[in-house]
Design a protein around this motif. Structure first.
Motif, short mmCIF file in Angstrom:
data_model
loop_
_atom_site.label_atom_id
_atom_site.label_comp_id
_atom_site.label_asym_id
_atom_site.label_seq_id
_atom_site.Cartn_x
_atom_site.Cartn_y
_atom_site.Cartn_z
N UNK A 138 -78.03 -71.41 -113.82
CA UNK A 138 -79.17 -70.88 -114.57
C UNK A 138 -78.74 -70.11 -115.81
N UNK A 139 -77.58 -69.42 -115.74
CA UNK A 139 -77.20 -68.50 -116.81
C UNK A 139 -75.94 -68.91 -117.57
N UNK A 140 -75.17 -69.86 -117.01
CA UNK A 140 -73.89 -70.27 -117.60
C UNK A 140 -72.94 -69.07 -117.70
N UNK A 141 -73.04 -68.20 -116.73
CA UNK A 141 -72.17 -67.03 -116.64
C UNK A 141 -71.64 -66.97 -115.21
N UNK A 142 -70.33 -67.05 -115.05
CA UNK A 142 -69.72 -67.17 -113.73
C UNK A 142 -69.31 -65.83 -113.13
N UNK A 143 -69.70 -64.73 -113.75
CA UNK A 143 -69.33 -63.42 -113.20
C UNK A 143 -70.11 -63.16 -111.92
N UNK A 144 -69.41 -62.74 -110.89
CA UNK A 144 -70.02 -62.51 -109.58
C UNK A 144 -70.37 -61.03 -109.45
N UNK A 145 -71.64 -60.70 -109.60
CA UNK A 145 -72.06 -59.29 -109.59
C UNK A 145 -72.90 -58.94 -108.37
N UNK A 146 -73.18 -59.92 -107.50
CA UNK A 146 -74.02 -59.65 -106.33
C UNK A 146 -73.57 -60.52 -105.18
N UNK A 147 -73.44 -59.93 -103.99
CA UNK A 147 -72.97 -60.66 -102.81
C UNK A 147 -74.18 -61.18 -102.03
N UNK A 148 -74.59 -62.41 -102.36
CA UNK A 148 -75.77 -62.99 -101.70
C UNK A 148 -75.52 -63.23 -100.22
N UNK A 149 -74.29 -63.56 -99.85
CA UNK A 149 -74.01 -63.85 -98.45
C UNK A 149 -74.18 -62.59 -97.59
N UNK A 150 -73.64 -61.47 -98.04
CA UNK A 150 -73.79 -60.23 -97.28
C UNK A 150 -75.24 -59.75 -97.28
N UNK A 151 -75.92 -59.96 -98.39
CA UNK A 151 -77.34 -59.57 -98.51
C UNK A 151 -78.19 -60.30 -97.47
N UNK A 152 -78.03 -61.61 -97.37
CA UNK A 152 -78.85 -62.38 -96.44
C UNK A 152 -78.37 -62.21 -95.01
N UNK A 153 -77.10 -61.92 -94.82
CA UNK A 153 -76.60 -61.65 -93.48
C UNK A 153 -77.20 -60.35 -92.95
N UNK A 154 -77.19 -59.30 -93.77
CA UNK A 154 -77.76 -58.02 -93.35
C UNK A 154 -79.26 -58.13 -93.17
N UNK A 155 -79.92 -58.84 -94.08
CA UNK A 155 -81.36 -59.06 -93.96
C UNK A 155 -81.68 -59.76 -92.63
N UNK A 156 -80.88 -60.77 -92.29
CA UNK A 156 -81.11 -61.52 -91.05
C UNK A 156 -80.96 -60.64 -89.83
N UNK A 157 -79.95 -59.79 -89.84
CA UNK A 157 -79.75 -58.88 -88.71
C UNK A 157 -80.95 -57.93 -88.54
N UNK A 158 -81.50 -57.50 -89.66
CA UNK A 158 -82.63 -56.56 -89.62
C UNK A 158 -83.87 -57.21 -89.01
N UNK A 159 -84.14 -58.46 -89.35
CA UNK A 159 -85.38 -59.10 -88.92
C UNK A 159 -85.24 -59.86 -87.60
N UNK A 160 -84.02 -59.97 -87.08
CA UNK A 160 -83.76 -60.83 -85.92
C UNK A 160 -84.63 -60.51 -84.72
N UNK A 161 -84.68 -59.24 -84.31
CA UNK A 161 -85.45 -58.88 -83.11
C UNK A 161 -86.93 -59.21 -83.27
#
Length: 337
Positions: A138-161
């Motif tokens: 989308x941006x043609x910029x390869x700088x990694x400024x956000x960890x989507x994997x950890x974000x969705x992993x933590x989100x999943x743990x929160x909503x699991x129950x």
């Protein structure tokens, strides 16, 4: 011809295939739910095409504009499916409901209905390990400024129950006690700061804990049963770290992933534009030309998300592949891919 087209069945297509010269490919028609599904299922089914077999992906209705899962599998078309005419649909919650509803049984018991094994195609498009690449596209910029994997992993743990409660209630037919819209409202991400996402996630945690406590108090008959359900859902692929793959896809895309994706892409674009201005070294015409070129090269994050195919190492996608291979084996075709 119109009368014939309206009565097409798998047997008709199979007979038509036999009339083709031996050098012609066998065609399998794959009916899907909507326009967005065509590209997704084309990217999936193309992996199974070879010199013998081809797929044609299309909407199910030849006489009107009706679309959706019911049109694809739950009307008279469902009776006509076979080795040469299949339906490819979103699983929704039907995969996890495991025949506790008639719709779930209909989807799971028809071997010619291929389903996503996640809630929908949007869950694959939001596959966490692929989201950085979506930002790059989308941006043609390869700088990694956000960890989507950890974000969705933590989100999943929160909503699991709470998700376990959702499935238990829906298996009991008690839909009104936690409608999907209610679950979505509780688990939506609001006002996420990409530099400090934990604040927004903590608000979701509070909302989930409040609702879970209410359910424990007001639905005591579930006590002792949720543990067994967790074990069963684990066998189906649901774990605390990847619950996001099984919640409603549009909710995941619009209220969870986009909450991070859009601001991340905005930051990356601004960084790229800043670099261009610095490199122009005061040459206004060169700077304007480069900024214009960069602007025309960008795409909206949601557009890139809908074209994302970097999900094929997802564990549920393996189940989907096995399903397709099993379907093709019904024709006696040996799979080599």
């Amino acid at each position: 011809m119109k009368r014939l087209a309206s009565n097409i069945t798998s047997a008709y297509i199979e007979a038509s295939n036999r009339l083709r010269p031996k050098s012609k490919k066998r065609k399998i028609v794959a009916y899907v739910e909507s326009y967005d599904d065509i590209f997704f299922w084309r990217s999936v089914l193309s992996d199974f095409e070879d010199e013998e077999t081809m797929f044609e992906v299309m909407l199910p209705s030849r006489k009107n504009l009706n679309r959706g899962k019911k049109t694809a599998m739950m009307n008279k078309l469902g009776e006509s499916l076979g080795v040469c005419m299949i339906a490819c649909v979103d699983a929704d919650l039907d995969y996890l409901l495991q025949r506790h509803t008639s719709n779930s049984a209909r989807m799971l018991d028809n071997p010619y209905i291929i389903h996503t094994y996640t809630y929908s195609i949007e869950n694959y498009q939001c596959y966490a390990p692929s989201l950085h690449d979506v930002c790059v596209m989308a941006t043609l910029n390869d700088r990694n400024i956000f960890n989507f994997e950890e974000y969705l992993k933590l989100y999943s743990r929160i909503i699991y129950e709470l998700f376990i409660w959702l499935i238990w209630l829906h298996r009991q037919g008690r839909f009104s006690e936690m409608p999907l819209t209610s679950f979505n409202n509780i688990t939506s991400i609001e006002q996420l700061n990409v530099h400090k996402p934990i604040d927004a996630l903590e608000q979701v945690r509070k909302n989930v804990n409040r609702k879970t406590a209410w359910l424990q108090q007001h639905v005591p008959e579930a006590k002792g049963k949720l543990g067994r359900l967790k074990e069963e859902l684990t066998q189906l692929g649901v774990t605390p770290e990847d619950t996001y793959l099984f919640i409603q896809g549009h909710h995941l895309q619009e209220n969870v992933v986009d909450a991070a994706l859009t601001p991340v892409c905005t930051i990356l674009r601004r960084e790229r534009e800043k670099d261009i201005k610095l490199l122009a070294q005061g040459n206004t015409q060169q700077m304007d030309n480069e900024l214009s070129c960069y602007s025309h090269s960008q795409m909206l994050p949601n557009q890139m998300l809908r074209r994302n195919t970097q999900f094929k190492d997802c564990k549920t996608y393996h189940l989907l592949r096995v399903h397709i291979e099993r379907l093709l084996s019904r024709t006696g075709k040996k799979m080599t891919k």
